[in-house]
Design a protein around this motif. Structure first.
Motif, PDB file in Angstrom:
ATOM      1  N   GLN A   1       1.922   0.535   3.816  1.00 49.58           N
ATOM      2  CA  GLN A   1       2.027  -0.086   2.503  1.00 49.58           C
ATOM      3  C   GLN A   1       3.067  -1.199   2.514  1.00 49.58           C
ATOM      4  N   ASN A   2       4.168  -0.992   3.217  1.00 45.80           N
ATOM      5  CA  ASN A   2       5.204  -2.025   3.313  1.00 45.80           C
ATOM      6  C   ASN A   2       4.720  -3.272   4.061  1.00 45.80           C
ATOM      7  N   LEU A   3       3.691  -3.129   4.884  1.00 46.51           N
ATOM      8  CA  LEU A   3       3.082  -4.279   5.551  1.00 46.51           C
ATOM      9  C   LEU A   3       2.222  -5.101   4.582  1.00 46.51           C
ATOM     10  N   GLY A   4       1.932  -4.526   3.431  1.00 47.88           N
ATOM     11  CA  GLY A   4       1.068  -5.192   2.460  1.00 47.88           C
ATOM     12  C   GLY A   4      -0.363  -4.699   2.492  1.00 47.88           C
ATOM     13  N   VAL A   5      -0.623  -3.666   3.281  1.00 48.53           N
ATOM     14  CA  VAL A   5      -1.959  -3.098   3.394  1.00 48.53           C
ATOM     15  C   VAL A   5      -2.345  -2.431   2.069  1.00 48.53           C
ATOM     16  N   THR A   6      -3.600  -2.645   1.654  1.00 47.78           N
ATOM     17  CA  THR A   6      -4.091  -2.021   0.424  1.00 47.78           C
ATOM     18  C   THR A   6      -5.305  -1.128   0.672  1.00 47.78           C
ATOM     19  N   ALA A   7      -5.858  -1.183   1.893  1.00 51.40           N
ATOM     20  CA  ALA A   7      -7.026  -0.372   2.231  1.00 51.40           C
ATOM     21  C   ALA A   7      -6.993  -0.011   3.711  1.00 51.40           C
TER      22      ALA A   7
ATOM     23  N   GLU B   1      -2.415  11.508  -0.672  1.00 53.40           N
ATOM     24  CA  GLU B   1      -1.230  10.677  -0.425  1.00 53.40           C
ATOM     25  C   GLU B   1      -1.557   9.183  -0.515  1.00 53.40           C
ATOM     26  N   ALA B   2      -2.704   8.791   0.007  1.00 52.79           N
ATOM     27  CA  ALA B   2      -3.092   7.377  -0.038  1.00 52.79           C
ATOM     28  C   ALA B   2      -3.342   6.939  -1.477  1.00 52.79           C
ATOM     29  N   HIS B   3      -4.066   7.735  -2.213  1.00 54.07           N
ATOM     30  CA  HIS B   3      -4.382   7.363  -3.591  1.00 54.07           C
ATOM     31  C   HIS B   3      -3.144   7.346  -4.484  1.00 54.07           C
ATOM     32  N   GLN B   4      -2.163   8.202  -4.194  1.00 54.81           N
ATOM     33  CA  GLN B   4      -0.902   8.149  -4.946  1.00 54.81           C
ATOM     34  C   GLN B   4      -0.198   6.817  -4.731  1.00 54.81           C
ATOM     35  N   ARG B   5      -0.451   6.181  -3.587  1.00 54.54           N
ATOM     36  CA  ARG B   5       0.162   4.887  -3.267  1.00 54.54           C
ATOM     37  C   ARG B   5      -0.740   3.711  -3.649  1.00 54.54           C
ATOM     38  N   GLY B   6      -1.895   4.009  -4.216  1.00 58.83           N
ATOM     39  CA  GLY B   6      -2.835   2.957  -4.583  1.00 58.83           C
ATOM     40  C   GLY B   6      -3.633   2.416  -3.416  1.00 58.83           C
ATOM     41  N   LEU B   7      -3.621   3.112  -2.280  1.00 56.36           N
ATOM     42  CA  LEU B   7      -4.371   2.689  -1.096  1.00 56.36           C
ATOM     43  C   LEU B   7      -5.797   3.218  -1.149  1.00 56.36           C
ATOM     44  N   LYS B   8      -6.742   2.407  -0.744  1.00 56.11           N
ATOM     45  CA  LYS B   8      -8.144   2.807  -0.651  1.00 56.11           C
ATOM     46  C   LYS B   8      -8.428   3.262   0.778  1.00 56.11           C
ATOM     47  N   ILE B   9      -9.404   4.160   0.915  1.00 59.75           N
ATOM     48  CA  ILE B   9      -9.813   4.677   2.221  1.00 59.75           C
ATOM     49  C   ILE B   9     -11.293   4.368   2.421  1.00 59.75           C
ATOM     50  N   VAL B  10     -11.624   3.792   3.568  1.00 63.65           N
ATOM     51  CA  VAL B  10     -13.015   3.510   3.921  1.00 63.65           C
ATOM     52  C   VAL B  10     -13.289   4.181   5.261  1.00 63.65           C
ATOM     53  N   LEU B  11     -14.402   4.919   5.339  1.00 60.22           N
ATOM     54  CA  LEU B  11     -14.774   5.624   6.568  1.00 60.22           C
ATOM     55  C   LEU B  11     -15.981   4.967   7.220  1.00 60.22           C
ATOM     56  N   ASP B  12     -15.933   4.864   8.526  1.00 62.95           N
ATOM     57  CA  ASP B  12     -17.076   4.419   9.308  1.00 62.95           C
ATOM     58  C   ASP B  12     -17.919   5.656   9.578  1.00 62.95           C
TER      59      ASP B  12
ATOM     60  N   THR C   1     -23.540  -4.854  -5.808  1.00 59.61           N
ATOM     61  CA  THR C   1     -22.368  -5.615  -6.202  1.00 59.61           C
ATOM     62  C   THR C   1     -21.148  -5.141  -5.422  1.00 59.61           C
ATOM     63  N   THR C   2     -20.386  -6.084  -4.924  1.00 57.33           N
ATOM     64  CA  THR C   2     -19.151  -5.750  -4.207  1.00 57.33           C
ATOM     65  C   THR C   2     -18.113  -5.258  -5.207  1.00 57.33           C
ATOM     66  N   PRO C   3     -17.497  -4.095  -4.943  1.00 60.09           N
ATOM     67  CA  PRO C   3     -16.449  -3.614  -5.858  1.00 60.09           C
ATOM     68  C   PRO C   3     -15.306  -4.626  -5.947  1.00 60.09           C
ATOM     69  N   ASP C   4     -14.744  -4.776  -7.112  1.00 59.86           N
ATOM     70  CA  ASP C   4     -13.670  -5.750  -7.317  1.00 59.86           C
ATOM     71  C   ASP C   4     -12.489  -5.529  -6.382  1.00 59.86           C
ATOM     72  N   TRP C   5     -12.129  -4.272  -6.110  1.00 59.95           N
ATOM     73  CA  TRP C   5     -10.939  -4.008  -5.297  1.00 59.95           C
ATOM     74  C   TRP C   5     -11.080  -4.562  -3.872  1.00 59.95           C
ATOM     75  N   VAL C   6     -12.320  -4.662  -3.376  1.00 59.93           N
ATOM     76  CA  VAL C   6     -12.554  -5.122  -2.003  1.00 59.93           C
ATOM     77  C   VAL C   6     -12.262  -6.621  -1.859  1.00 59.93           C
ATOM     78  N   LYS C   7     -12.498  -7.368  -2.913  1.00 61.80           N
ATOM     79  CA  LYS C   7     -12.422  -8.830  -2.842  1.00 61.80           C
ATOM     80  C   LYS C   7     -11.049  -9.344  -2.424  1.00 61.80           C
ATOM     81  N   ASN C   8     -10.000  -8.640  -2.759  1.00 62.67           N
ATOM     82  CA  ASN C   8      -8.649  -9.080  -2.389  1.00 62.67           C
ATOM     83  C   ASN C   8      -7.898  -8.049  -1.547  1.00 62.67           C
ATOM     84  N   ALA C   9      -8.635  -7.084  -1.023  1.00 58.48           N
ATOM     85  CA  ALA C   9      -7.998  -6.015  -0.246  1.00 58.48           C
ATOM     86  C   ALA C   9      -7.486  -6.546   1.091  1.00 58.48           C
ATOM     87  N   ILE C  10      -6.399  -5.949   1.541  1.00 60.37           N
ATOM     88  CA  ILE C  10      -5.868  -6.215   2.878  1.00 60.37           C
ATOM     89  C   ILE C  10      -6.109  -4.942   3.680  1.00 60.37           C
TER      90      ILE C  10
END
Length: 127
Positions: free
Chosen positions: A64-70, A109-120, A2-11
């Motif tokens: 974050q000011n650009l609207g990035v969430t991940a 720092e990212a999580h304090q801002r609500g940003l998600k991190i994905v690693l390749d 199942t795709t995590p909910d946060w991914v569905k609308n992430a920027i």
């Protein structure tokens, strides 16, 4: 799966750390001694620009000011190449990028801002 909910609308914003931003904290002044290519010159196969995770941390508010969430990172694990697709150790962040210390700080720092991190992880390149 199942795709995590946060991914569905992430920027997402993809980051190639070596060429994104550079910052050198006092505890890692040795990074200033690493021979680097000129920041504005075209990249080469073997050269390093010197961007690192400390520089990404400094740009989190901007992102974050650009609207990035991940943030999606190209490989950051220990490697002998600038693109880091030749991973040597999946348990260590490349020292030139700031190592595990910078990664831990980035996550905090990212999580304090609500940003998600994905690693390749490029695990398909492992033997």
């Amino acid at each position: 799966m199942t795709t995590p909910d946060w991914v569905k609308n992430a920027i997402f914003y993809q980051i190639y750390p070596d060429a994104f931003a550079r910052s050198v904290p006092p505890q890692q002044q040795w990074l200033l001694d690493v021979p680097l290519e000129d920041w504005n010159s075209p990249p080469t196969f073997q050269g390093y620009k010197g961007g690192n995770l400390w520089g990404v941390i400094d740009k989190l508010d901007y992102l974050q000011n650009l609207g990035v969430t991940a943030l999606y990172f190209t490989p950051i694990f220990r490697s002998a190449s600038n693109h880091r697709y030749h991973t040597h150790d999946y348990y260590q962040i490349e020292p030139l990028l700031g190592g595990n210390e910078a990664f831990d700080k980035l996550l905090k720092e990212a999580h304090q801002r609500g940003l998600k991190i994905v690693l390749d992880g490029v695990f398909n390149h492992a033997k």
